[in-house]
Design a protein around this motif. Structure first.
Motif, PDB file in Angstrom:
ATOM      1  N   GLU A 186      24.500  24.362 112.977  1.00 29.25           N
ATOM      2  CA  GLU A 186      25.170  25.799 113.318  1.00 29.25           C
ATOM      3  C   GLU A 186      26.117  25.597 111.946  1.00 29.25           C
ATOM      4  O   GLU A 186      25.446  26.558 110.892  1.00 29.25           O
ATOM      5  CB  GLU A 186      25.406  25.987 113.963  1.00 29.25           C
TER       6      GLU A 186
ATOM      7  N   LYS B   4      24.050  25.228 108.203  1.00 31.12           N
ATOM      8  CA  LYS B   4      24.178  26.268 107.842  1.00 31.12           C
ATOM      9  C   LYS B   4      25.153  27.433 107.362  1.00 31.12           C
ATOM     10  O   LYS B   4      24.800  27.762 106.580  1.00 31.12           O
ATOM     11  CB  LYS B   4      23.233  27.249 109.036  1.00 31.12           C
TER      12      LYS B   4
ATOM     13  N   GLN C 169      23.015  29.547 104.189  1.00 31.64           N
ATOM     14  CA  GLN C 169      21.765  30.136 104.951  1.00 31.64           C
ATOM     15  C   GLN C 169      22.142  31.297 106.150  1.00 31.64           C
ATOM     16  O   GLN C 169      21.473  31.477 106.242  1.00 31.64           O
ATOM     17  CB  GLN C 169      20.980  28.377 105.834  1.00 31.64           C
ATOM     18  N   ALA C 170      22.893  30.788 106.616  1.00 26.97           N
ATOM     19  CA  ALA C 170      23.447  32.086 107.973  1.00 26.97           C
ATOM     20  C   ALA C 170      24.320  31.927 108.023  1.00 26.97           C
ATOM     21  O   ALA C 170      26.062  31.503 107.043  1.00 26.97           O
ATOM     22  CB  ALA C 170      22.968  31.201 109.154  1.00 26.97           C
TER      23      ALA C 170
END
Length: 149
Positions: A99, A102, A107-108
């Motif tokens: 996580e 990302k 990416q998130a």
């Protein structure tokens, strides 16, 4: 024979005098002088132990990419963080690698419970650092490959 005995005694006296000239007290003084620390060498800031622990954790995450990103950032920035921001950096390091990777690479989005001043600063610094190396920029939201011409 007599001459040989006199030379032997003379050599023994010279060796004894050399041995006493290089005796332990002289070497001990020399060793003590080399082992002296400066007067303020024990003066550490209260947060230095925490900084060293966070630096170690940021460089030993288990993912090479994360070790490089977070370890380099920590090496450059930890010395300027106060206690509150050090705690925020510790919370960043408590996140799981997939996580966190990302979030750091864009990416998130970062969820509100993980968002902090330090997290935003790390993301901004990494983005600025990567912009130096990016030669072909993709349009926003597009992750398609580019062909070299």
């Amino acid at each position: 024979m007599l001459l040989r005995g006199m030379l032997a005694r003379s050599a023994a006296k010279r060796a004894a005098s050399i041995g006493t000239a290089m005796s332990a007290p002289r070497l001990a003084v020399f060793a003590r002088a080399n082992q002296q620390a400066s007067a303020d060498s024990n003066a550490f800031a209260a947060d230095d132990k925490l900084r060293r622990a966070l630096l170690y954790r940021s460089k030993q995450r288990g993912w090479l990419e994360m070790d490089i990103m977070l370890g380099n950032w920590a090496s450059k920035n930890l010395h300027g963080l106060d206690g509150e921001h050090l705690a925020q950096f510790g919370a960043v390091l408590n996140q799981e690698n997939p996580e966190l990777f990302k979030w750091l690479t864009g990416q998130a989005p970062v969820p509100p419970e993980a968002d902090s001043d330090v997290m935003r600063r790390i993301i901004a610094d990494l983005r600025d650092q990567m912009n130096e190396y990016t030669s072909v920029k993709s349009p926003k939201g597009s992750w398609e490959g580019k062909v070299w011409e």
